[in-house]
Write a protein that holds these residues in place. Sequence first.
Motif, short mmCIF file in Angstrom:
data_model
loop_
_atom_site.label_atom_id
_atom_site.label_comp_id
_atom_site.label_asym_id
_atom_site.label_seq_id
_atom_site.Cartn_x
_atom_site.Cartn_y
_atom_site.Cartn_z
N VAL A 255 0.87 -1.18 0.00
CA VAL A 255 0.00 0.00 0.00
C VAL A 255 0.90 1.23 0.00
O VAL A 255 1.67 1.44 0.94
N ASP B 62 0.82 5.15 0.03
CA ASP B 62 -0.03 6.31 0.29
C ASP B 62 0.72 7.20 1.26
O ASP B 62 1.30 6.70 2.22
N THR C 99 -2.94 4.11 5.61
CA THR C 99 -2.28 2.82 5.39
C THR C 99 -2.40 1.94 6.64
O THR C 99 -2.59 0.74 6.52
N GLU D 68 3.25 -1.28 4.30
CA GLU D 68 2.92 0.13 4.09
C GLU D 68 4.16 0.87 3.59
O GLU D 68 5.25 0.65 4.11
N ASN E 232 4.81 4.96 3.05
CA ASN E 232 4.25 6.30 3.08
C ASN E 232 5.11 7.32 2.35
O ASN E 232 4.70 8.47 2.20
#
Length: 123
Positions: A8, A10, A16, A30, A32
Amino acid sequence: MKKTRILVVDDEPGFTRLLKLVMRQYDIREENDPHRAIETALSFRPDLILMDVIMPGIDGGNLAAQCRADTLLQRVPIVFLTAVVSPSEAGATSKEIGGFPFLAKPVSPEALERCIEEHLSAA
């Protein structure tokens, strides 16, 4: 049984983290920082990538193009998760942005699950 790996990407850590909590049946990583997304994808080797469209410094479209240009990532399904289009606006329109499927935020866990399964089975 090995869990499906989903990356993911984001820039909103809260989003997330929430996805990771809600979608526990998957092995979710995750990222970021969109500038580290390719590096993370290469080390994690995801089965699917969920990616925001608008992020600081690099947008999802450019990041998706970088994934397609990499021989190890070019076949990994990518689905955009975006707040640029609302769920009601996305309703009857084509469900693609730049040739990639998308889901409008906020997305229900059920819709996300259906989307993930659909794109994993097509891969």
